[in-house]
Design a protein around this motif. Structure first.
Motif, PDB file in Angstrom:
ATOM      1  N   ALA A 125       0.832  -1.216   0.000  1.00 16.40           N
ATOM      2  CA  ALA A 125       0.000   0.000   0.000  1.00 16.40           C
ATOM      3  C   ALA A 125       0.860   1.256   0.000  1.00 16.40           C
ATOM      4  N   ILE A 126       1.970   1.225   0.743  1.00 17.33           N
ATOM      5  CA  ILE A 126       2.877   2.383   0.773  1.00 17.33           C
ATOM      6  C   ILE A 126       3.481   2.609  -0.610  1.00 17.33           C
ATOM      7  N   GLU A 127       3.933   1.535  -1.252  1.00 17.32           N
ATOM      8  CA  GLU A 127       4.505   1.660  -2.598  1.00 17.32           C
ATOM      9  C   GLU A 127       3.479   2.225  -3.580  1.00 17.32           C
ATOM     10  N   GLN A 128       2.244   1.723  -3.521  1.00 13.95           N
ATOM     11  CA  GLN A 128       1.186   2.205  -4.414  1.00 13.95           C
ATOM     12  C   GLN A 128       0.823   3.656  -4.108  1.00 13.95           C
ATOM     13  N   PHE A 129       0.802   4.006  -2.831  1.00 14.89           N
ATOM     14  CA  PHE A 129       0.480   5.363  -2.411  1.00 14.89           C
ATOM     15  C   PHE A 129       1.536   6.345  -2.925  1.00 14.89           C
ATOM     16  N   VAL A 130       2.802   5.995  -2.749  1.00 14.75           N
ATOM     17  CA  VAL A 130       3.891   6.856  -3.224  1.00 14.75           C
ATOM     18  C   VAL A 130       3.819   7.003  -4.745  1.00 14.75           C
ATOM     19  N   ALA A 131       3.569   5.914  -5.443  1.00 15.84           N
ATOM     20  CA  ALA A 131       3.440   5.984  -6.910  1.00 15.84           C
ATOM     21  C   ALA A 131       2.275   6.888  -7.307  1.00 15.84           C
ATOM     22  N   ILE A 146       1.007   9.410  -5.578  1.00 19.43           N
ATOM     23  CA  ILE A 146       1.374  10.801  -5.274  1.00 19.43           C
ATOM     24  C   ILE A 146       2.361  11.323  -6.310  1.00 19.43           C
ATOM     25  N   GLN A 147       3.350  10.504  -6.637  1.00 20.45           N
ATOM     26  CA  GLN A 147       4.351  10.943  -7.610  1.00 20.45           C
ATOM     27  C   GLN A 147       3.723  11.159  -8.989  1.00 20.45           C
ATOM     28  N   SER A 148       2.800  10.313  -9.392  1.00 22.64           N
ATOM     29  CA  SER A 148       2.177  10.476 -10.699  1.00 22.64           C
ATOM     30  C   SER A 148       1.271  11.707 -10.743  1.00 22.64           C
ATOM     31  N   SER A 149       0.666  12.072  -9.612  1.00 19.96           N
ATOM     32  CA  SER A 149      -0.192  13.267  -9.611  1.00 19.96           C
ATOM     33  C   SER A 149       0.642  14.544  -9.562  1.00 19.96           C
ATOM     34  N   ASP A 150       1.880  14.453  -9.074  1.00 24.86           N
ATOM     35  CA  ASP A 150       2.771  15.621  -9.046  1.00 24.86           C
ATOM     36  C   ASP A 150       3.398  15.883 -10.404  1.00 24.86           C
ATOM     37  N   ASN A 151       3.502  14.843 -11.230  1.00 27.36           N
ATOM     38  CA  ASN A 151       4.150  14.953 -12.539  1.00 27.36           C
ATOM     39  C   ASN A 151       3.205  14.453 -13.634  1.00 27.36           C
ATOM     40  N   PRO A 152       2.243  15.273 -14.026  1.00 33.40           N
ATOM     41  CA  PRO A 152       1.268  14.817 -15.026  1.00 33.40           C
ATOM     42  C   PRO A 152       1.895  14.532 -16.378  1.00 33.40           C
TER      43      PRO A 152
END
Length: 93
Positions: free
Chosen positions: A79-85, A87-93
């Protein structure tokens, strides 16, 4: 042991403020990794937090485990790995 009852200020105000976590005003998603067998923060407090976050419309996801306080199980790590991914994908569209 105590000269005054616990109901006399400042004890109630301090006790009320101590265990609280803000439950609104978040501008980013939250991941909660919660162990129902945690003896440091008992499960009824987890339930209250989850209910308050939901009532406030906070974007959060909860992953439940059965470890001790701060212990992470494989599902939590995933869940942490998916959460970080996420967040990172929403920061870099």
């Amino acid at each position: 042991m105590l000269a005054e009852p616990l109901s006399v200020e400042p004890v109630p105000a301090v006790a009320d403020a101590y265990p609280t976590v803000p439950t609104d005003g978040y501008s980013a998603p939250i991941l909660l990794c919660i162990n129902v067998t945690d003896t440091t923060v008992p499960s009824p407090l987890h339930g209250v937090l989850v209910a308050q976050l939901a009532a406030a419309g906070v974007d959060f996801h909860t992953v439940w485990g059965t470890g001790k306080h701060t212990q992470l199980n494989p599902q939590m790590w995933t869940a942490i790995e998916q959460f970080v991914a996420r967040i990172q994908s929403s920061d870099n569209p």
